[in-house]
Design a protein around this motif. Sequence first.
Motif, PDB file in Angstrom:
ATOM      1  N   LEU A 165      -4.427  65.987 -10.777  1.00 64.93           N
ATOM      2  CA  LEU A 165      -3.371  66.902 -10.315  1.00 64.93           C
ATOM      3  C   LEU A 165      -3.975  68.301 -10.325  1.00 64.93           C
ATOM      4  O   LEU A 165      -4.429  68.769 -11.375  1.00 64.93           O
ATOM      5  CB  LEU A 165      -2.164  66.868 -11.264  1.00 64.93           C
ATOM      6  N   GLU A 166      -4.042  68.961  -9.156  1.00 61.18           N
ATOM      7  CA  GLU A 166      -4.587  70.316  -9.074  1.00 61.18           C
ATOM      8  C   GLU A 166      -3.485  71.264  -8.667  1.00 61.18           C
ATOM      9  O   GLU A 166      -2.806  71.024  -7.661  1.00 61.18           O
ATOM     10  CB  GLU A 166      -5.745  70.378  -8.055  1.00 61.18           C
ATOM     11  N   ALA A 167      -3.251  72.308  -9.472  1.00 64.42           N
ATOM     12  CA  ALA A 167      -2.171  73.267  -9.203  1.00 64.42           C
ATOM     13  C   ALA A 167      -2.661  74.680  -9.465  1.00 64.42           C
ATOM     14  O   ALA A 167      -2.232  75.360 -10.409  1.00 64.42           O
ATOM     15  CB  ALA A 167      -0.957  72.949 -10.074  1.00 64.42           C
ATOM     16  N   THR A 168      -3.614  75.116  -8.622  1.00 68.61           N
ATOM     17  CA  THR A 168      -4.126  76.484  -8.728  1.00 68.61           C
ATOM     18  C   THR A 168      -3.984  77.183  -7.381  1.00 68.61           C
ATOM     19  O   THR A 168      -3.863  76.535  -6.347  1.00 68.61           O
ATOM     20  CB  THR A 168      -5.625  76.525  -9.097  1.00 68.61           C
ATOM     21  N   PRO A 169      -3.996  78.528  -7.374  1.00 70.33           N
ATOM     22  CA  PRO A 169      -3.952  79.277  -6.117  1.00 70.33           C
ATOM     23  C   PRO A 169      -5.354  79.549  -5.578  1.00 70.33           C
ATOM     24  O   PRO A 169      -5.526  80.466  -4.768  1.00 70.33           O
ATOM     25  CB  PRO A 169      -3.264  80.574  -6.531  1.00 70.33           C
ATOM     26  N   ASN A 170      -6.364  78.754  -6.036  1.00 79.18           N
ATOM     27  CA  ASN A 170      -7.752  79.018  -5.631  1.00 79.18           C
ATOM     28  C   ASN A 170      -8.400  77.842  -4.929  1.00 79.18           C
ATOM     29  O   ASN A 170      -8.049  76.685  -5.192  1.00 79.18           O
ATOM     30  CB  ASN A 170      -8.588  79.376  -6.873  1.00 79.18           C
ATOM     31  N   PRO A 171      -9.379  78.107  -4.022  1.00 78.88           N
ATOM     32  CA  PRO A 171     -10.134  77.030  -3.375  1.00 78.88           C
ATOM     33  C   PRO A 171     -11.251  76.533  -4.293  1.00 78.88           C
ATOM     34  O   PRO A 171     -11.546  77.169  -5.308  1.00 78.88           O
ATOM     35  CB  PRO A 171     -10.722  77.717  -2.140  1.00 78.88           C
TER      36      PRO A 171
ATOM     37  N   PRO B  12      -0.408  70.463  -4.983  1.00 77.18           N
ATOM     38  CA  PRO B  12       0.459  71.428  -4.294  1.00 77.18           C
ATOM     39  C   PRO B  12      -0.242  72.776  -4.117  1.00 77.18           C
ATOM     40  O   PRO B  12       0.238  73.640  -3.406  1.00 77.18           O
ATOM     41  CB  PRO B  12       1.627  71.569  -5.274  1.00 77.18           C
ATOM     42  N   GLY B  13      -1.395  72.926  -4.751  1.00 78.30           N
ATOM     43  CA  GLY B  13      -2.093  74.219  -4.730  1.00 78.30           C
ATOM     44  C   GLY B  13      -2.414  74.692  -3.328  1.00 78.30           C
ATOM     45  O   GLY B  13      -2.807  73.898  -2.472  1.00 78.30           O
ATOM     46  N   ILE B  14      -2.227  75.989  -3.069  1.00 73.83           N
ATOM     47  CA  ILE B  14      -2.537  76.593  -1.757  1.00 73.83           C
ATOM     48  C   ILE B  14      -3.451  77.785  -2.003  1.00 73.83           C
ATOM     49  O   ILE B  14      -3.097  78.647  -2.800  1.00 73.83           O
ATOM     50  CB  ILE B  14      -1.232  77.075  -1.072  1.00 73.83           C
ATOM     51  N   PRO B  15      -4.713  77.812  -1.409  1.00 72.13           N
ATOM     52  CA  PRO B  15      -5.345  76.827  -0.538  1.00 72.13           C
ATOM     53  C   PRO B  15      -5.801  75.601  -1.312  1.00 72.13           C
ATOM     54  O   PRO B  15      -5.725  75.569  -2.531  1.00 72.13           O
ATOM     55  CB  PRO B  15      -6.551  77.593   0.015  1.00 72.13           C
ATOM     56  N   CYS B  16      -6.340  74.619  -0.579  1.00 72.83           N
ATOM     57  CA  CYS B  16      -6.743  73.349  -1.192  1.00 72.83           C
ATOM     58  C   CYS B  16      -7.935  73.548  -2.122  1.00 72.83           C
ATOM     59  O   CYS B  16      -8.866  74.263  -1.791  1.00 72.83           O
ATOM     60  CB  CYS B  16      -7.121  72.353  -0.100  1.00 72.83           C
ATOM     61  N   GLY B  17      -7.910  72.903  -3.280  1.00 73.42           N
ATOM     62  CA  GLY B  17      -8.974  73.061  -4.270  1.00 73.42           C
ATOM     63  C   GLY B  17     -10.133  72.114  -4.077  1.00 73.42           C
ATOM     64  O   GLY B  17     -11.121  72.180  -4.808  1.00 73.42           O
ATOM     65  N   LEU B  18     -10.006  71.177  -3.090  1.00 74.60           N
ATOM     66  CA  LEU B  18     -11.057  70.182  -2.899  1.00 74.60           C
ATOM     67  C   LEU B  18     -12.081  70.645  -1.869  1.00 74.60           C
ATOM     68  O   LEU B  18     -11.749  70.808  -0.693  1.00 74.60           O
ATOM     69  CB  LEU B  18     -10.455  68.850  -2.433  1.00 74.60           C
TER      70      LEU B  18
HETATM   71 MG    MG Z   1      -5.839  75.463  -5.051  1.00 78.68          MG
END
Ligand code: MG
Length: 259
Positions: free
Chosen positions: A201-207, A224-230
Amino acid sequence: MALLTPQDLEGLTKHLECNNDTIKKTTGMDIADICKQIYGTTLDGEKVGIVPITSGNGIITNFSSSLLTITEYFGLDGAVTEHPDVTGYYEAVSSDADIILMADDHIFIAHNMRNGKIATNHVCTGVVYAEIASRYKYADSKDILVIGLGRVGYAGAQHLVKRDFDVYAYDPDRKTMEKARKELGIIPYDPEEEHKFSMVLEATPNPNTISEGMVAERCLISTPGIPCGLPEDIGKKNEIDLVMEPLMIGVASMLYAVM
Ligand code: MG
Ligand code: NAD
Ligand code: 2YG
């Protein structure tokens, strides 16, 4: 707090449908079924009043219309009020809305006028994305990784601890990590250590917050993080399923939460 942009909300229904396919493929359930499992509730064509709010950074052009699309997608009777703010709230209540949806820059709520239940977007988003990750059919253990322990990630981690998963978590903010370790009993995870997870589960505001050493050969990343962390390259090398959508899945969780 990160605010949505009109661009984020373009092609909403298409995004939801391909995410729903991924969710069905990887968990055997669709988004409605998952919400029913979490909250033990159902939707039954309730009337939803959507109130635009002008405070702070003001109206996001397609935010209310997106909420209308979402309520209709789940078979509810939605309407955006003619006026914003208090006048809009009065309009919605006077037109016998069962549920009110409204958001300022700090909080986004669903309020059920019939049973008094109120839910926030950040908690409901954390819970539903955590539930999706935890139901990965090809999981290789009950170990699950949470990246980002802010308002959304903390709620997700709390839900997973309650569901008896072995919750490993990482957040560069020491106080945030310590709070989650003390209050939830999560296992601090160090990105340097070699421990690969099949559920994330990734929930950060960072790529680019997800690194090679974190993900198993086959993995479901629910974010749900924006942008995608992957990072794209990792996505290609491993057999990764990605659930990532800017608004609908979180709102579905809010609607079932207040029923
Ligand atoms: Mg993110
Ligand atoms: P927040 O600021 O409360 O928390 C973010 C956390 O991420 C912070 O604790 C921060 O220290 C941590 N973080 C930053 N970089 C990191 C990294 N590299 N590794 C691990 N942790 C890191 O934000 P929030 O309200 O919890 O929202 C998180 C994200 O989810 C935002 O992008 C927000 O826009 C998005 N969001 C999406 C939806 C949706 O429906 N898709 C709903 C709500 C929020
Ligand atoms: O009524 C309007 O148009 C505005 N007052 C809406 C403001 C919403 C601000 N919040 C956000 O953009 C997000 N944090 C909402 C969470 C949804 C998922 N990304």
